[in-house]
Design an enzyme around this catalytic site. Structure first.
Site, PDB file in Angstrom:
ATOM      1  N   HIS A 262       0.826  -1.202   0.000  1.00 45.62           N
ATOM      2  CA  HIS A 262       0.000   0.000   0.000  1.00 45.62           C
ATOM      3  C   HIS A 262       0.863   1.256   0.000  1.00 45.62           C
ATOM      4  O   HIS A 262       1.940   1.285   0.600  1.00 45.62           O
ATOM      5  CB  HIS A 262      -0.905   0.008   1.229  1.00 45.62           C
ATOM      6  CG  HIS A 262      -1.826  -1.165   1.316  1.00 45.62           C
ATOM      7  ND1 HIS A 262      -2.246  -1.698   2.515  1.00 45.62           N
ATOM      8  CD2 HIS A 262      -2.406  -1.914   0.346  1.00 45.62           C
ATOM      9  CE1 HIS A 262      -3.058  -2.726   2.278  1.00 45.62           C
ATOM     10  NE2 HIS A 262      -3.166  -2.874   0.968  1.00 45.62           N
TER      11      HIS A 262
ATOM     12  N   LYS B 193       4.475   6.185   7.855  1.00 45.73           N
ATOM     13  CA  LYS B 193       3.997   5.229   8.856  1.00 45.73           C
ATOM     14  C   LYS B 193       5.138   4.845   9.788  1.00 45.73           C
ATOM     15  O   LYS B 193       6.275   4.644   9.345  1.00 45.73           O
ATOM     16  CB  LYS B 193       3.455   3.966   8.177  1.00 45.73           C
ATOM     17  CG  LYS B 193       2.239   4.200   7.298  1.00 45.73           C
ATOM     18  CD  LYS B 193       1.835   2.939   6.568  1.00 45.73           C
ATOM     19  CE  LYS B 193       0.647   3.186   5.642  1.00 45.73           C
ATOM     20  NZ  LYS B 193       0.310   1.994   4.840  1.00 45.73           N
TER      21      LYS B 193
ATOM     22  N   TYR C 154       0.021   0.982  13.907  1.00 43.50           N
ATOM     23  CA  TYR C 154       0.511   1.981  12.966  1.00 43.50           C
ATOM     24  C   TYR C 154       0.300   3.382  13.542  1.00 43.50           C
ATOM     25  O   TYR C 154      -0.801   3.699  13.993  1.00 43.50           O
ATOM     26  CB  TYR C 154      -0.272   1.967  11.654  1.00 43.50           C
ATOM     27  CG  TYR C 154      -0.548   0.662  10.969  1.00 43.50           C
ATOM     28  CD1 TYR C 154      -0.013   0.397   9.708  1.00 43.50           C
ATOM     29  CD2 TYR C 154      -1.415  -0.281  11.525  1.00 43.50           C
ATOM     30  CE1 TYR C 154      -0.320  -0.778   9.032  1.00 43.50           C
ATOM     31  CE2 TYR C 154      -1.721  -1.457  10.852  1.00 43.50           C
ATOM     32  CZ  TYR C 154      -1.169  -1.694   9.610  1.00 43.50           C
ATOM     33  OH  TYR C 154      -1.472  -2.853   8.940  1.00 43.50           O
TER      34      TYR C 154
ATOM     35  N   ASP D 138      -6.177  -6.485  -2.603  1.00 43.70           N
ATOM     36  CA  ASP D 138      -4.728  -6.702  -2.755  1.00 43.70           C
ATOM     37  C   ASP D 138      -4.437  -7.739  -3.837  1.00 43.70           C
ATOM     38  O   ASP D 138      -3.479  -7.604  -4.601  1.00 43.70           O
ATOM     39  CB  ASP D 138      -4.112  -7.134  -1.422  1.00 43.70           C
ATOM     40  CG  ASP D 138      -4.039  -5.992  -0.414  1.00 43.70           C
ATOM     41  OD1 ASP D 138      -4.168  -4.824  -0.824  1.00 43.70           O
ATOM     42  OD2 ASP D 138      -3.847  -6.267   0.785  1.00 43.70           O
TER      43      ASP D 138
END
Length: 199
Positions: free
Chosen positions: A62, A72, A132, A169
């Site tokens: 991603h 992140k 995250y 995905d």
């Protein structure tokens, strides 16, 4: 806390002291002072995410439109996973390359990836948790992905695990298809944004 830049510019691993005893383990996976000393700016946290994954689940690859992108800072508070960072920035000297770091609930190692880098991981144990810290909130119109099974990437998924992917995905384009469609971020734009953060 030890901070080490990885072989892809803008990707770092942070290793905090870990204090196990008969009760369990204590660690501080994110430390603002250590982050600033390593990267030269403070981490902006606009959103925190939390995922729980079965063994064999792959999430990613991603990335987000840059700017503003989405940096992140990730760690694994429970279980064990293989975290993978992919350079999807067109024009980067390491375009198409990846680095992988094992994260687990004992070492509490953490990974930071700057705006414009692709992110994926595979859960190596049942009920693996990923935490995250994200620099921007979720923006569905600016979120993209490339296939984690793209053979051109050759990502190091363990051969003894049957990969479990979301439909999104699984159906994501290859790196080459995403580049041809103009979906990938520019290395030049990402570098300029990164330097602006550093002041």
């Amino acid at each position: 806390m030890k901070a080490t830049e990885l072989d892809i510019a803008g990707a770092w691993v942070f290793e905090p002291p870990s204090f196990p005893d008969s009760r369990g383990v204590f660690a501080a996976p994110f430390q603002g002072v250590a982050f600033r000393e390593a990267l030269g700016f403070d981490l902006t946290v606009a959103q925190t995410n939390h995922s729980v994954s079965a063994r064999g689940v792959i999430r990613g690859v991603h990335f987000a439109d840059t700017p503003p992108g989405q940096a992140k800072y990730v760690y694994c508070p429970s279980g064990r996973l293989l975290d993978v960072i992919v350079d999807v920035r067109v024009g980067s000297p390491t375009f198409g390359e990846h680095v992988a770091v094992e994260l687990d609930s004992q070492s509490m190692r953490a990974v930071y990836l700057s705006e414009g880098l692709g992110h994926a991981f595979v859960a190596l144990t049942e009920d693996t948790v990923m935490a995250y810290l994200c620099s921007t909130g979720y923006n569905p119109g600016g979120e993209h992905g490339i296939s984690p099974l793209d053979p051109a990437l050759g990502l190091p998924w363990p051969g003894d695990l049957a990969p479990i992917l979301s439909d999104k995905d699984r159906d994501a384009p290859s790196l080459a298809e995403a580049r041809d469609a103009g979906l990938l971020p520019s290395y030049q734009a990402c570098t300029a944004w990164y330097e602006e953060l550093r002041g």
